[in-house]
Design a protein around this motif. Sequence first.
Motif, PDB file in Angstrom:
ATOM      1  N   PRO A  41     -23.307   8.545   6.306  1.00 52.43           N
ATOM      2  CA  PRO A  41     -24.023   9.667   7.131  1.00 52.43           C
ATOM      3  C   PRO A  41     -22.900  10.217   8.225  1.00 52.43           C
ATOM      4  O   PRO A  41     -22.201   9.270   8.780  1.00 52.43           O
ATOM      5  CB  PRO A  41     -25.183   9.007   7.731  1.00 52.43           C
ATOM      6  N   GLU A  42     -22.842  11.155   8.548  1.00 52.54           N
ATOM      7  CA  GLU A  42     -21.808  11.886   9.426  1.00 52.54           C
ATOM      8  C   GLU A  42     -21.889  11.191  10.597  1.00 52.54           C
ATOM      9  O   GLU A  42     -20.939  10.966  11.256  1.00 52.54           O
ATOM     10  CB  GLU A  42     -22.217  13.413   9.547  1.00 52.54           C
ATOM     11  N   LYS A  43     -23.355  10.748  11.212  1.00 49.96           N
ATOM     12  CA  LYS A  43     -23.446  10.295  12.605  1.00 49.96           C
ATOM     13  C   LYS A  43     -22.566   8.742  12.650  1.00 49.96           C
ATOM     14  O   LYS A  43     -22.439   8.363  13.723  1.00 49.96           O
ATOM     15  CB  LYS A  43     -24.851   9.903  12.799  1.00 49.96           C
ATOM     16  N   LEU A  44     -22.301   8.160  11.514  1.00 51.52           N
ATOM     17  CA  LEU A  44     -21.671   6.797  11.452  1.00 51.52           C
ATOM     18  C   LEU A  44     -20.123   6.829  11.387  1.00 51.52           C
ATOM     19  O   LEU A  44     -19.659   5.807  11.117  1.00 51.52           O
ATOM     20  CB  LEU A  44     -22.460   5.833  10.161  1.00 51.52           C
ATOM     21  N   ILE A  45     -19.389   8.220  10.983  1.00 55.80           N
ATOM     22  CA  ILE A  45     -18.162   8.064  10.682  1.00 55.80           C
ATOM     23  C   ILE A  45     -17.496   8.471  12.130  1.00 55.80           C
ATOM     24  O   ILE A  45     -17.826   9.386  12.880  1.00 55.80           O
ATOM     25  CB  ILE A  45     -18.108   9.495   9.697  1.00 55.80           C
ATOM     26  N   THR A  46     -16.607   7.725  12.459  1.00 53.09           N
ATOM     27  CA  THR A  46     -15.967   7.808  13.814  1.00 53.09           C
ATOM     28  C   THR A  46     -14.434   7.760  13.444  1.00 53.09           C
ATOM     29  O   THR A  46     -13.695   8.204  14.308  1.00 53.09           O
ATOM     30  CB  THR A  46     -16.193   6.589  14.639  1.00 53.09           C
ATOM     31  N   HIS A  47     -14.074   7.499  12.215  1.00 53.14           N
ATOM     32  CA  HIS A  47     -12.599   7.546  11.961  1.00 53.14           C
ATOM     33  C   HIS A  47     -12.224   8.871  11.400  1.00 53.14           C
ATOM     34  O   HIS A  47     -12.926   9.501  10.639  1.00 53.14           O
ATOM     35  CB  HIS A  47     -12.060   6.455  10.821  1.00 53.14           C
ATOM     36  N   LYS A  48     -11.052   9.284  11.650  1.00 52.87           N
ATOM     37  CA  LYS A  48     -10.544  10.495  11.249  1.00 52.87           C
ATOM     38  C   LYS A  48      -9.968  10.301   9.770  1.00 52.87           C
ATOM     39  O   LYS A  48      -9.841  11.384   8.991  1.00 52.87           O
ATOM     40  CB  LYS A  48      -9.542  11.296  12.059  1.00 52.87           C
ATOM     41  N   ASN A  49      -9.353   9.381   9.762  1.00 50.94           N
ATOM     42  CA  ASN A  49      -8.802   9.227   8.298  1.00 50.94           C
ATOM     43  C   ASN A  49      -9.782   8.830   7.121  1.00 50.94           C
ATOM     44  O   ASN A  49     -10.500   8.005   6.997  1.00 50.94           O
ATOM     45  CB  ASN A  49      -8.000   7.758   8.358  1.00 50.94           C
ATOM     46  N   LEU A  50      -9.792   9.851   6.310  1.00 47.37           N
ATOM     47  CA  LEU A  50     -10.911   9.861   5.345  1.00 47.37           C
ATOM     48  C   LEU A  50     -10.047  10.205   3.766  1.00 47.37           C
ATOM     49  O   LEU A  50     -11.067  10.275   2.790  1.00 47.37           O
ATOM     50  CB  LEU A  50     -11.966  11.120   5.334  1.00 47.37           C
ATOM     51  N   THR A  51      -9.072   9.607   3.961  1.00 42.72           N
ATOM     52  CA  THR A  51      -8.227   9.655   2.669  1.00 42.72           C
ATOM     53  C   THR A  51      -7.644   8.288   2.118  1.00 42.72           C
ATOM     54  O   THR A  51      -7.090   8.084   1.028  1.00 42.72           O
ATOM     55  CB  THR A  51      -7.021  10.598   2.653  1.00 42.72           C
ATOM     56  N   SER A  52      -7.606   7.320   3.053  1.00 41.34           N
ATOM     57  CA  SER A  52      -6.920   6.091   2.757  1.00 41.34           C
ATOM     58  C   SER A  52      -7.914   4.931   3.365  1.00 41.34           C
ATOM     59  O   SER A  52      -8.661   5.201   4.337  1.00 41.34           O
ATOM     60  CB  SER A  52      -5.744   5.937   3.133  1.00 41.34           C
ATOM     61  N   PHE A  53      -7.475   3.613   2.922  1.00 35.97           N
ATOM     62  CA  PHE A  53      -8.511   2.828   3.199  1.00 35.97           C
ATOM     63  C   PHE A  53      -9.934   2.826   3.474  1.00 35.97           C
ATOM     64  O   PHE A  53     -10.586   2.594   4.364  1.00 35.97           O
ATOM     65  CB  PHE A  53      -8.026   2.034   4.686  1.00 35.97           C
TER      66      PHE A  53
END
Length: 419
Positions: free
Chosen positions: A318-330
């Motif tokens: 869910p968007e509220k739990l995403i804090t990292h900008k990197n959404l393409t690796s790891f």
Amino acid sequence: MNFLDIFSGAGGLSEGFLRAGFTPVAHIERDIYACKTLETRSIYYYLKGTNQLDRYRKYQQSYYASNVERNRERAELINAVPENKLEPIMNLEISDDTLPYIFQRIDERLAHLQEEKIDLIIGGPPCQAYSLVGRARDENGMEEDPRNYLYKLYVRFLTRYQPKAFVFENVPGILTAFKGALFKNIQAYMKRVGYNIQARQLNAKDFGVLQDRKRIIIVGWRKDIEYKFPCTEAVQYKYNVIDLLSDLPKLQAGERSKNILYNLPPNRLLIDSNIRSDDDIVTHHEARNHVQRDLDIYRIAVQMWDLERRRLKYPDLPEKLITHKNLTSFLDRFKVVAGNQGFSHTIVAHISKDGHHYIHPDITQNRSLTVREAARIQSFPDNYFFEGPRTSNFMQIGNAVPPLMSEKLASWFKDHLTV
């Protein structure tokens, strides 16, 4: 037969050779906490051999006591061993500067043991410089990392002591580093000083370890000895990873075991793999604290695995739990240890950072693994005591060779090397 252990770490590789009956000449390790772990383990074997394990149990029980009390118990433990009964454990970085002193200490120990030679040398230099992840993260591909050339120091030991054989353990990336040029250099150096070598990728899960852990094992034999790579039959265990963990006290994030007792008697897996015996106690079983956001993510990851057999990818949150900008690796930075599978994913030293890659499979506990749980997945027995702070404990475990894997290799050498 005897062995010399260099780049020892916490002793996972040497543990297998000790179990197989080899005598240690010395251990050399640069990390102070790993050296203390090696010392404690050496004391364990001395006390076991002299029917004094009650002293060791007393020290184990101090794990949950204050630092002052544990230090006092450790001093008593060390004083229980007469001088010269333990092998030297040298807290040194192996280098051109330290080698003369190291060789002197080894020679003195051989004389004390009335031994003229070293039968086996074991050990694996630090692997970060050879790892694929390390090379990917470093802008120069780790080409300038001095650890690339520690194998030359390993060869200095071969040159001086001319053991019958050696075991050199490392990560698979050692074969491909610098487009294979590094491994060719290693081969050339070892052949130049009188050894034929062969390297194979082995997996710990074939040795009874409930973990998918691929490692390169380089074995060398002196050219005057008939050469053969150790061959062992793959072990087939009919157990799941949860069977390694289910007898330990259940904990919530931030909790520690309130006593030294288990929840359940040892099951067949724990007994057969020498992880637990009837008189063992629980140590190193305290759970990290986690912020609420991470606990929410852990719960989602476990539910997804339990219900769908699907791994959580970071952008799925869910968007509220995403804090990292990197959404393409790891994208698998949050990963559940698959309790309902026959083996876990690889335990590595990164477990010391935050535990996100090693989420406990029991959703009712909702936390990352404890030191003891990680140690069990690596096949360390419950009587193995790790010294130092928790972060160091995790690093020692993640960098280690699983003792069950080492024991089977050592048993093969015991059967095939002549005294």
